[in-house]
Design an enzyme around this catalytic site. Structure first.
Site, PDB file in Angstrom:
ATOM      1  N   CYS A 283     -24.311 -57.987  57.569  1.00 51.04           N
ATOM      2  CA  CYS A 283     -23.808 -56.711  58.444  1.00 51.04           C
ATOM      3  C   CYS A 283     -22.592 -56.199  57.685  1.00 51.04           C
ATOM      4  CB  CYS A 283     -23.559 -57.444  59.817  1.00 51.04           C
ATOM      5  SG  CYS A 283     -23.404 -56.250  60.925  1.00 51.04           S
ATOM      6  N   HIS A 367     -28.957 -59.455  61.418  1.00 52.36           N
ATOM      7  CA  HIS A 367     -28.381 -60.849  61.574  1.00 52.36           C
ATOM      8  C   HIS A 367     -29.422 -62.049  61.432  1.00 52.36           C
ATOM      9  CE1 HIS A 367     -24.258 -59.907  62.992  1.00 52.36           C
ATOM     10  NE2 HIS A 367     -24.644 -59.044  62.822  1.00 52.36           N
ATOM     11  N   GLU A 369     -29.355 -65.190  61.129  1.00 59.13           N
ATOM     12  CA  GLU A 369     -28.972 -66.120  62.172  1.00 59.13           C
ATOM     13  C   GLU A 369     -29.500 -66.055  63.433  1.00 59.13           C
ATOM     14  OE1 GLU A 369     -26.203 -63.520  63.813  1.00 59.13           O
ATOM     15  OE2 GLU A 369     -26.561 -63.902  61.612  1.00 59.13           O
TER      16      GLU A 369
END
Length: 400
Positions: A283, A367, A369
């Site tokens: 990001c 993202h 995760e």
């Protein structure tokens, strides 16, 4: 003070969203009382409202949830993403279509309204979020003030002036406001139904994570792959990072304008790239890595915020569904020679990943995760671990 009355009849509006162009949207207030200023975006995720609101990448933003039922699973102290809950890094405001219902989930520890109050998040409900989302799609993410007063008393003209006067996120370095105050060690691993969060007790390599607004679940996934993780503040000099003898360096997510944060971060990133130590960015970290390599970033019209974004990985040819949260992007036409695009958004063709030819350096815009969102991109953490293992002469892990 201006006496504002709600459009649904005699019931007085207890919350307002006042846009920079003077538009006033009335709703029912919840969460913290008072007012907050920020950029209004919309998020299309169906789950994970706590993780969204506590993601430091949302600092300076007011989140409109397109999913109508927010708060039905309650709130707890586990599903947060900022490292220091006392600092309350994350979204400054929240907008819901439906009123928050009572919680119904075995993990709930309380009502969302009470949690919003503790977090200091100003919120409103009872508006047409579809119309607001359409406005953002058409005109872009507006600056606004969100205000909550239980007695329904507002100085609307003052709120209009504040909304119009705010400079917005362009040129704003918010990483310095959400970063860690000092270095720390991270040992927590991902949550499981049987045992909750695990602990790292057998690390095989060392990762230094530069905290521009890092999410907890990123650190958990690094730890789960065998990393001993040291988190350092955003302005840590390259020499201090290298003195920690890292096997890998992680550039975290975060809020604000990458060009502004990059004024102090980019020189550090350049020095770290030159060492040959594997580097992985997510990001904001992706955007600033691009700046360090000679590319440019641009402000997006409506941004990408949600957990249903299709992204193609050019290295495998596969399409994955990912979580996104960004209002700036790398200008794909400015990637210099020796830097290649690895991922692309299938929504709008914007750049979602890069790597440096011949060096263990790569990053992604989305993202991986999740938290919340699909886990299609977890392989990227194994890709990072494999760059470290290769440098150590260890066998590679399976990416999927």
């Amino acid at each position: 003070m201006t006496d504002h009355t709600a459009p649904w009849g005699a019931t007085r509006a207890t919350a307002l969203l006042v846009l920079a162009d003077g538009t006033v949207i009335e709703g029912r207030g919840l969460g913290a009382e008072g007012e907050a200023i920020g950029e209004v975006c919309f998020n299309t995720a169906l789950t994970g409202y706590q993780e969204i609101l506590t993601d430091p990448s949302y600092a300076g933003q007011i989140v409109t949830f397109t999913f109508p039922h927010i708060g039905n699973v309650g709130a707890n102290d586990d599903d947060i993403e900022d490292l220091n809950p006392a600092a309350r890094a994350g979204a400054v405001g929240a907008i819901f279509k439906a009123d928050v219902s009572g919680p119904s989930n075995f993990r709930s520890a309380g009502h969302l309204d009470a949690w919003l109050k503790r977090r200091g998040i100003v919120a409103l409900s009872g508006i047409d979020t579809r119309a607001l989302t359409a406005l953002i799609r058409e005109k872009g993410m507006p600056n606004a003030v969100i205000a909550h007063a239980p007695d329904g008393s507002f100085d609307v003209e003052d709120l209009k002036r504040k909304a119009a006067a705010w400079s917005g996120l362009v040129g704003l370095d918010l990483a310095r406001e959400v970063t860690s105050g000092q270095s720390s060690q991270w040992e927590e691993k991902p949550w499981t139904l049987e045992a909750g969060y695990g602990r790292q007790d057998a690390a095989s390599f060392h990762v230094v994570a530069i905290d521009y607004g890092v999410k907890r679940n990123i650190l958990r996934l690094l730890s789960n792959l065998g990393a001993r993780v040291t988190v350092v503040p955003a302005k840590t000099p390259a020499a201090d990072i290298l003195a920690l003898q890292p096997d890998g360096i992680f550039l975290s997510n975060g809020p604000g304008d990458p060009a502004a944060t990059g004024e102090y971060a980019v020189p550090v990133i350049k020095d770290l790239i030159a060492t040959g130590i594997p580097v992985f960015g997510i990001c904001l970290g992706h955007q600033m890595l691009a700046l360090a390599l000679g590319a440019s970033t641009v402000k997006m019209h409506q941004g990408h915020h949600g957990a249903n974004h299709p992204v193609k990985d050019f290295t495998t040819g596969k399409v994955e569904i990912v979580s996104m949260n960004h209002g700036f992007a790398v200008d794909k036409d400015t990637l210099p020679e020796g830097v290649e695009a690895t991922h692309v958004s299938l929504f709008d063709g914007s750049n979602c990943g890069l790597r440096v030819t011949g060096k263990p350096v790569f990053s992604v815009q989305h993202h991986p995760e999740a938290s919340p969102g699909p886990q299609d991109s977890h392989y990227l953490f194994r890709r990072f671990a494999n760059l470290i293992r290769e440098r150590q002469g260890e066998p590679a892990l399976a990416e999927r």
